[in-house]
Write an enzyme that holds these catalytic residues in place. Structure first.
Site, mmCIF file in Angstrom:
data_model
loop_
_atom_site.group_PDB
_atom_site.id
_atom_site.type_symbol
_atom_site.label_atom_id
_atom_site.label_comp_id
_atom_site.label_asym_id
_atom_site.label_seq_id
_atom_site.Cartn_x
_atom_site.Cartn_y
_atom_site.Cartn_z
ATOM 1 C CE LYS A 1 13.087 -11.219 -0.328
ATOM 2 N NZ LYS A 1 13.152 -12.292 0.710
ATOM 3 C CD GLN B 1 5.677 -11.830 2.170
ATOM 4 O OE1 GLN B 1 5.336 -12.457 3.161
ATOM 5 N NE2 GLN B 1 6.411 -10.739 2.245
ATOM 6 C CE LYS C 1 3.512 -8.593 4.064
ATOM 7 N NZ LYS C 1 4.179 -9.129 5.280
ATOM 8 C CE LYS D 1 5.946 -15.525 5.784
ATOM 9 N NZ LYS D 1 6.031 -14.051 5.876
ATOM 10 N N GLY E 1 13.632 -14.148 6.725
ATOM 11 C CA GLY E 1 13.157 -14.542 8.053
ATOM 12 C C GLY E 1 11.686 -14.235 8.275
ATOM 13 C CG ASP E 2 7.349 -14.615 9.290
ATOM 14 O OD1 ASP E 2 6.979 -13.652 8.618
ATOM 15 O OD2 ASP E 2 6.610 -15.141 10.160
ATOM 16 C CB THR F 1 9.406 -5.373 9.849
ATOM 17 O OG1 THR F 1 10.193 -6.198 9.002
ATOM 18 C CG2 THR F 1 7.948 -5.693 9.651
ATOM 19 C CG ASN G 1 13.095 -7.960 13.369
ATOM 20 O OD1 ASN G 1 12.290 -7.585 12.525
ATOM 21 N ND2 ASN G 1 14.337 -7.522 13.408
ATOM 22 C CB SER H 1 13.836 -8.444 1.757
ATOM 23 O OG SER H 1 14.005 -9.035 3.014
HETATM 24 N N1 GLU Z 1 8.605 -12.187 6.874
HETATM 25 C C1 GLU Z 1 8.543 -10.821 6.447
HETATM 26 C C2 GLU Z 1 7.148 -10.511 5.927
HETATM 27 O O1 GLU Z 1 6.196 -11.032 6.430
HETATM 28 C C3 GLU Z 1 9.674 -10.456 5.515
HETATM 29 C C4 GLU Z 1 9.796 -11.267 4.280
HETATM 30 C C5 GLU Z 1 11.048 -10.991 3.440
HETATM 31 O O2 GLU Z 1 11.852 -10.145 3.822
HETATM 32 O O3 GLU Z 1 11.165 -11.635 2.406
HETATM 33 O O4 GLU Z 1 6.951 -9.715 5.059
#
Ligand code: GLU
Length: 448
Positions: A92, A113, A116, A128, A167-168, A212, A243, A380
């Site tokens: 994810k 990630q 996190k 990612k 997204g990112d 976020t 965002n 998410s």
């Molecule tokens: N891009 C965001 C992050 O850095 C969200 C990633 C997601 O929602 O999967 O955590």
């Protein structure tokens, strides 16, 4: 060999094996170094080779993305998806479209990630992806054609139970819409949980857009409360205007803070009356223009070229929400000299390792990205839950869950830091708390 030498040797090996990937090296160094207190107490992670395994992505995908621009010219970009770790759930993590994107950046983001996502307490692994495609100045149709071509390859690697992108930077609701449409067409299946950050009419979650930024402010608020402080009456600088920044500003304002500046890659705007959020949204979300436009609406505001300079503005609280390495050692020293009391990272790795040391040495309350910006991916995961159940929660319900998740991340990180002798150090605490869950799952699942 003692634990410290073992970890240092491993860091050196990662550098040799992944030459030139400076961002990836930095995150490996940050995470592994802060795990030393845990590894000393629990050598099983070393004995079972967990570290050697965790620094190697489970799968790395790189692909050609050809598309035709509005002039009929063929363009070729490079696509990436790093499926880093699936010990606790499907891969994810977001997709980033930005000209600076390369393997190192996607690997650093993918590695962050893992921890996190683990910290959110929800069942999501780490991944990612993205492309060096530059969305700036592209027409809507060009964006659509690019997204379709990107998905023409990506679709075979992702799935509701396999890998769930979102997204990112450079990928928002519009891009997710085009990506989802193409996925659905290729698969002939409405797999709503295959992407998150979707539009509300087709399986998106309320409060995902805000998550976020709101989550960051909820986290920092917890950190402040612990010291009997709050946002009320504080001067706040928020870098970025995408965002994360937009919704961080909104929540800070709701909690009584005064946000005096924000930025984009060209420079920053300073407005002593407080950034007007409606103007900012109009410029960035509707017109998709540069931030200097802001001064056309507010004559008292000033625009200063060079986004780095934003950190020279005196403030109580700094929220870096733009991109990696935006606070270097000099910026950190300037913030400290100007009396900053708290720094909350909204972007991924916005402070360099040297900058983090400056904050910690000077007892600045420091909220590291993998803990403080986890609200986006947390919601998410809540979007995935709603998709599985084929129902939709209200904004208030999602927001309440987000608040609780951020509170838990704060407490878990704080407690882990205390347990391992690093009281008040949320960098160590979040890394240990995030790592432990993933590592234990890896141990249980054998050598795969
Ligand atoms: N891009 C965001 C992050 O850095 C969200 C990633 C997601 O929602 O999967 O955590």
């Amino acid at each position: 060999m003692d634990t410290k030498s073992y970890v240092n040797k491993l860091i050196e090996n990662v550098k040799i094996k992944n030459p030139g990937e400076t961002e990836f090296h930095a995150t490996i160094k940050e995470v592994l170094t802060s795990l030393i207190p845990l590894l000393e107490k629990e050598p099983k992670y070393i004995e079972e080779g967990v570290l050697e395994r965790i620094v190697e992505p489970e799968r790395q995908i790189m692909f050609r993305v050809p598309w035709v621009d509005d002039n009929g010219k063929i363009q070729v970009n490079r696509g990436f998806r790093i499926e880093f770790n699936s010990a606790i759930g499907p891969y994810k993590g977001g997709l980033r479209f930005h000209p600076t994107v390369n393997l190192s950046i996607i690997k650093f983001l993918g590695f962050e990630q893992i921890f996190k996502n683990s910290l959110t307490g929800l069942p999501i692994g780490g991944g990612k992806g993205g492309s060096d495609f530059d969305p700036k100045g592209k027409s809507d149709r060009e964006i659509m054609r690019f997204c379709q071509s990107f998905m023409n390859e990506l679709y075979r690697h992702i799935g509701e139970n396999t890998d769930v992108p979102a997204g990112d930077i450079g990928v928002g609701g519009r891009e997710i819409g085009y990506l989802f449409g193409q996925y659905k067409k290729l698969k002939n299946s409405f797999d709503s949980g295959v992407l998150t950050g979707k539009g509300i009419p087709y399986g998106g979650s309320l409060a995902r857009t805000e998550a976020t930024g709101y989550g960051l402010v909820y986290f920092v608020d917890e950190m402040l409360k612990d010291k009997d402080l709050s946002f009320e009456g504080k001067t706040v600088v928020v870098s970025g205007s995408g965002n994360v920044a937009t919704y961080a500003i909104q929540k800070v304002q709701e909690l009584g803070g005064l946000v005096v500046a924000c930025s984009d890659s060209t420079g920053y705007v300073y407005d002593e009356n407080g950034i007007n959020l409606n103007t900012l949204k109009e410029i960035k979300e509707v017109q998709r223009k540069r931030i200097s436009e802001y001064t056309k609406y507010h004559y008292t505001a000033k625009f200063v070229e060079g986004s780095q300079n934003i950190w020279t503005i005196p403030c109580d609280i700094a929220l870096p929400c733009a991109t990696q390495n935006e606070i270097n050692i000099d910026a950190a020293k300037t913030l400290v000299k100007n009396g900053v009391i708290a720094v909350g990272e909204g972007a991924n790795m916005p402070s360099t390792l040297e900058a983090i040391d400056v904050f910690l040495e000077n007892k600045v309350l420091f909220a590291p990205a993998k803990a403080s910006n986890a609200g986006g991916v947390a919601v998410s995961a809540l979007e995935m839950s709603q998709n599985s159940m084929r129902l939709a929660w209200s904004f208030e319900e999602v927001d309440e869950r987000l608040k609780n998740i951020m509170k838990n991340i704060y407490n878990n990180s704080k407690n882990a830091a205390e347990t391992y002798g690093f009281e008040g150090n949320l960098v160590v605490g979040s890394n240990i708390a995030g790592f432990k869950k993933v590592a234990d799952a890896m141990l249980a699942q054998g050598i795969i």
